[in-house]
Design a protein around this motif. Structure first.
Motif, PDB file in Angstrom:
ATOM      1  N   CYS A   1       0.862  -1.172   0.000  1.00  0.00           N
ATOM      2  CA  CYS A   1       0.000   0.000   0.000  1.00  0.00           C
ATOM      3  C   CYS A   1       0.899   1.222   0.000  1.00  0.00           C
ATOM      4  CB  CYS A   1      -0.892  -0.058   1.224  1.00  0.00           C
ATOM      5  SG  CYS A   1      -1.834   1.425   1.514  1.00  0.00           S
TER       6      CYS A   1
ATOM      7  N   SER B   1       0.399   4.577  -0.069  1.00  0.00           N
ATOM      8  CA  SER B   1       0.219   5.719   0.829  1.00  0.00           C
ATOM      9  C   SER B   1      -0.911   5.414   1.792  1.00  0.00           C
ATOM     10  CB  SER B   1      -0.077   6.980   0.008  1.00  0.00           C
ATOM     11  OG  SER B   1      -1.276   7.571   0.437  1.00  0.00           O
ATOM     12  N   SER B   2      -0.656   5.627   3.070  1.00  0.00           N
ATOM     13  CA  SER B   2      -1.626   5.258   4.088  1.00  0.00           C
ATOM     14  C   SER B   2      -2.943   5.987   3.912  1.00  0.00           C
ATOM     15  CB  SER B   2      -1.082   5.601   5.470  1.00  0.00           C
ATOM     16  OG  SER B   2       0.038   4.817   5.729  1.00  0.00           O
ATOM     17  N   ALA B   3      -2.867   7.216   3.416  1.00  0.00           N
ATOM     18  CA  ALA B   3      -4.080   8.020   3.384  1.00  0.00           C
ATOM     19  C   ALA B   3      -5.050   7.529   2.317  1.00  0.00           C
ATOM     20  CB  ALA B   3      -3.727   9.476   3.157  1.00  0.00           C
ATOM     21  N   TYR B   4      -4.563   7.170   1.172  1.00  0.00           N
ATOM     22  CA  TYR B   4      -5.472   6.967   0.061  1.00  0.00           C
ATOM     23  C   TYR B   4      -5.371   5.653  -0.698  1.00  0.00           C
ATOM     24  CZ  TYR B   4      -7.068  11.784   0.169  1.00  0.00           C
ATOM     25  OH  TYR B   4      -7.654  12.947   0.517  1.00  0.00           O
ATOM     26  N   SER B   5      -4.202   5.062  -0.734  1.00  0.00           N
ATOM     27  CA  SER B   5      -3.936   4.093  -1.788  1.00  0.00           C
ATOM     28  C   SER B   5      -4.731   2.806  -1.751  1.00  0.00           C
ATOM     29  CB  SER B   5      -2.460   3.736  -1.769  1.00  0.00           C
ATOM     30  OG  SER B   5      -1.860   4.224  -2.919  1.00  0.00           O
TER      31      SER B   5
ATOM     32  N   GLU C   1       5.448   2.716   1.752  1.00  0.00           N
ATOM     33  CA  GLU C   1       4.920   3.068   3.066  1.00  0.00           C
ATOM     34  C   GLU C   1       4.454   1.840   3.856  1.00  0.00           C
ATOM     35  OE1 GLU C   1       3.056   6.946   2.798  1.00  0.00           O
ATOM     36  OE2 GLU C   1       1.883   6.372   4.547  1.00  0.00           O
ATOM     37  N   ASN C   2       3.715   0.967   3.199  1.00  0.00           N
ATOM     38  CA  ASN C   2       3.185  -0.182   3.928  1.00  0.00           C
ATOM     39  C   ASN C   2       3.359  -1.459   3.137  1.00  0.00           C
ATOM     40  OD1 ASN C   2       1.637   1.426   6.074  1.00  0.00           O
ATOM     41  ND2 ASN C   2       0.835   2.229   4.146  1.00  0.00           N
TER      42      ASN C   2
END
Ligand SMILES: Cc1cc2nc3c(=O)[nH]c(=O)nc-3n(C[C@H](O)[C@H](O)[C@H](O)COP(=O)(O)OP(=O)(O)OC[C@H]3O[C@@H](n4cnc5c(N)ncnc54)[C@H](O)[C@@H]3O)c2cc1C
Ligand code: FES
Lengths: 269, 491
Positions: A22, A24-28, A69-70
């Protein structure tokens, strides 16, 4: 393709397992990718993917040293590896990546490994040398005949099944349609066949049901019950329809992304 | 001065003089929850219920009769000292009220918003009984929320006292309400606590399930921030059972005790024709896409390609069904149907959510249930075929069993179907932890102290209770934490 540093996953990863990436934590979007190999000593895992949607394209634009990021894993049940006798490993396109560690494991367990690897065209054929190194026999095919034999993987598969020394097991990983026809082929010869399914996934822990497939008339969750299943029981037609699910929106997202990243795309060409 | 303020002043004078009679208290109008405009809120994700004003809170608090036997407390799973905190609100001592709540509950801002009060503390309330209407009971939940929000507005940065470091390590698996409570209580005792969370964000269902408009994510984040300030370590993207097993955590990484709070899993489907069609989601998937991956920002940066649903049918009658339906409204659906096989009386959802859902234009189809889902040649949903039901004899749950009416089939044209009929148990921990005992539904079996069959391993919340509630998960967390602290004393 990329090697990604993730010591915890690298030391736990077994053939047949996958990770969820993933960006980006915010959106992806969360993308499931099968692990194509791991090096516990270096603490790295190898991922191979094809840029089909926005997220996979974006992943391809990362540079060496960039951070993801993840990354979650290793997920899914590992492949059951033991000495079966002769094992025929069939891979198509990007499916050759997750197939390699399984074929390697099968070889190490003392099996005779026959690998059949295919791709649409020469440029898309991957890991030929790696397969050569671990297989007792390697058959290469391309759809357009630009390399190896011009055939679909099912053709040599049928030939192998017909041999007097009938394979004890087949492993098929690739596009759903390829796995479907491989299973139809091996079924004729009554050869047990393992397939690895790469469905849509979100959490990967059995919480959302987005990865559900029908196996033997029952609903199964690929992330916790799979990703490998008895190929003769999988309802591929249903699965293929589900895989189309978000195609339209994916296309929209990719288009938006490409608009923003025109110059980069230009360079890639 | 507004009329409300005048009323409050009069009442407070009487209250001070000790002349406020029960009759005066009954006469105070129940304070309604202020809410965002019902049209406007359909196109935003801001919180719908905006919370009591100070005046409202004190008026509502004065409705409480301060019963000697406090029947409300019997209805509270964690036994908050309800009449005591309400008395403090009436007197304007909000800090004291908060301290009293905190003795028993660690997440008042959450529980005040999402607890099903009408079947818990507010059900036995004497005031509600007097009016023969539970909706006229003292609004304990709204008062709890008021106090918690007041506390948040004070920006109190202080952290709870932590005992001297013991050097003992505790692993908490899952960062839902149960996990948060265990981490807090165990850390307070001086143990070294690490939370392992599979998702890339902490908070469990409070973050990926319950929508923003009902439980703002900022509020959950404050709780997590508080944990970090207390020195609790948080590791995301870590699936216990896969990245490492419980045994590895204990044997290799030296964790002395483990709490399993992994929540529910495996959403149930109905096993009807068409459930694999494109456009059929479990509520978990739909809500996760909407919340965690911000599908409502699709095209503005969020990648999750949640279907551009225009006509949506949600199947179920619980909070999860309401949340899905109301999320669909906010994602731009033109028509949202809620299909439930019993009548409204049997709906397990919070009354307030049902009320808000109706206000938002969701069409309720009660005593109906899908028979099959229809699709087109591409395998995309086009309609849902339902059967009408009537209520028969009560079943094992005490609710009247819905019986299908033969030949009553009809179809509703939809492009999306969301199934919200419950969850099974998450199988991963069970599959990867030999020695753990599970019941026939796959839920972990624990004793009164929330201890599992393995020494040092405790469990609670939905993975033990089946799909339950935030407050029950929290209650079990407290029990487990106390047991863990006791266990580590002697280790
Ligand atoms: C849409 C929805 C609405 C709801 N509304 C209400 C309501 O109004 N009121 C109410 O009281 N209750 C409500 N509930 C129920 C309530 O949210 C749950 O009962 C409660 O959250 C359970 O808490 P828990 O501690 O068991 O953990 P959960 O909140 O379930 O969290 C478990 C966490 O563990 C993580 N996890 C899972 N497996 C692993 C693993 N192997 N390794 C590491 N981490 C893992 C998960 O990612 C998750 O973050 C609702 C639930 C949903 C889905
Ligand atoms: S990915 Fe969510 S249940 Fe499998």
């Amino acid at each position: 393709m990329a090697d990604i540093e993730s010591p915890l996953i690298a030391s736990a990863a077994k053939p047949g397992q996958f990770v969820i990436v993933c960006l980006s934590s915010a959106y992806s979007e969360r993308i499931p990718l099968t692990i194509a190999g791991s090096d516990p000593k270096k603490g790295t895992i190898r991922l191979i993917w094809q840029a089909v949607g926005k997220s996979t394209t974006e992943l391809g634009h990362l540079e060496v040293g960039d951070e993801i990021e993840n990354i979650l894993g290793p997920l899914g049940k590992p492949t059951h590896i033991e000495k079966f006798g002769t094992v025929v490993c069939v891979g198509g396109g990007i499916g050759n990546a997750p197939l390699l560690p399984i074929a390697t494991g099968m070889k190490k367990a003392g099996n005779k490994v026959i690998s059949i690897i295919g791709a649409r065209t020469k440029e898309l054929l991957i890991l030929e040398e790696d397969f050569k190194a671990i297989s007792d026999e390697l058959i290469v095919v391309t759809d357009d005949g630009s390399y190896g034999k011009k055939a679909l993987v099912t053709e040599p598969l049928k030939e192998v099944c017909r041999r007097p020394e009938k394979p004890a097991l087949a492993v098929a990983i690739g596009p759903a349609i390829m796995m479907k026809f491989c299973c139809a082929t091996t079924k004729e010869f009554d050869i047990p066949t393992v397939v690895s399914l790469n469905t849509i996934m979100i959490d990967g822990t059995g919480m959302c049901g987005g990865c559900r497939v029908e196996v033997g008339g029952q609903t199964k969750f690929v992330c916790v019950d799979g990703p490998e299943f008895d190929g003769h029981k999988v309802n591929f037609d249903l699965m293929m329809k589900r895989m189309q699910a978000y195609k339209k929106q994916e296309a929209q997202a990719l288009e938006e992304y490409n608009k923003k990243h025109k110059c980069r795309i230009g360079l890639d060409k | 001065m507004t009329d409300q303020e005048k009323l409050l002043q009069e009442l407070l004078e009487k209250h001070k003089a000790g002349t406020l009679k029960p009759a005066d208290r009954y006469a105070i109008p129940p304070q309604l929850m202020p809410a965002q405009d019902e049209i406007e809120r359909r196109s935003n994700v801001n919180e719908v219920a905006t919370g009591y004003t100070e005046t409202q809170a004190r008026l509502e608090a004065l409705r409480c009769l301060q019963c000697k036997n406090a029947p409300c407390v019997q209805g509270c799973p964690v036994k908050i000292k309800i009449k005591e905190f309400i008395a403090e609100i009436a007197d304007g001592n909000f800090q004291k009220a908060l301290d009293i709540i905190r003795e028993n509950s660690l997440l008042p801002a959450v529980c005040g918003r999402v607890c099903p009060q009408e079947v818990q503390c507010q059900l036995p309330c004497t005031v509600g009984k007097k009016f023969k209407d539970v909706n006229k009971a003292v609004s304990i939940g709204r008062l709890e929320r008021f106090v918690a929000d007041w506390g948040r507005a004070q920006h109190d940065e202080s952290i709870p006292q932590i005992a001297a470091e013991t050097g003992k390590k505790v692993a908490v698996i899952g960062s839902g309400p149960g996990g948060i409570v265990v981490a807090t209580d165990v850390r307070r005792a001086g143990h070294d606590v690490t939370i392992f969370e599979a998702f890339h964000k902490t908070g469990g269902v409070m973050v990926y399930g319950i929508p923003e408009f009902r439980l703002p994510k900022a509020l959950v984040k404050e709780e997590i921030d508080q944990l970090e300030k207390m020195g609790v370590k948080i590791v995301c993207n870590f699936v216990v059972g896969r990245t490492k097993s419980i045994k590895q955590l204990m044997d290799e990484d030296g964790f002395d005790a483990v709490y399993i709070g992994v929540g529910a899993g495996l959403p149930m489907f109905m096993s009807i024709e068409g459930e694999h069609l494109v456009g059929v989601y479990s509520a978990n998937e739909y809500l996760t896409r909407a919340n965690l991956m911000r599908a409502y920002d699709f095209g503005k940066g969020a990648d999750t390609p949640i279907a551009m649903s225009k006509r949506v049918a949600v199947v179920g009658g619980g909070n999860v069904a309401m949340d899905s339906a109301r999320t669909a409204v906010r994602l731009g659906a033109e028509k949202v149907y809620l299909v439930y096989r019993r009548s409204e009386k049997e709906m397990p959802a919070r009354v307030e959510e049902v009320h808000h859902a109706k206000e938002e234009g969701i069409e309720f189809h009660l005593l109906q249930n899908p028979k099959r889902i229809l699709g087109n040649a591409e395998g995309v949903v086009t309609a849902i075929e339902c059967l009408k039901y009537e209520l028969g004899e009560p079943d094992s749950s005490g609710r009247r069993r819905p019986v299908p009416i033969e030949g009553s089939e009809f179809t509703i044209d939809v492009d999306t179907v969301i199934i919200a009929i419950g969850n099974g148990a998450n199988p991963l921990i069970g599959q990867t932890t030999p020695g753990l005992e599970l019941n026939k539904w796959g839920n972990i079996i624990v004793d009164d102290n929330c201890k599992t069959a393995i020494d040092g391993v405790y469990a609670g919340g939905d993975i033990v209770l089946g799909a339950a509630t935030v407050i029950l998960a929290m209650g079990q967390g407290r029990t487990a934490a106390a047991a863990i602290n006791e266990y580590l004393k002697n280790k």
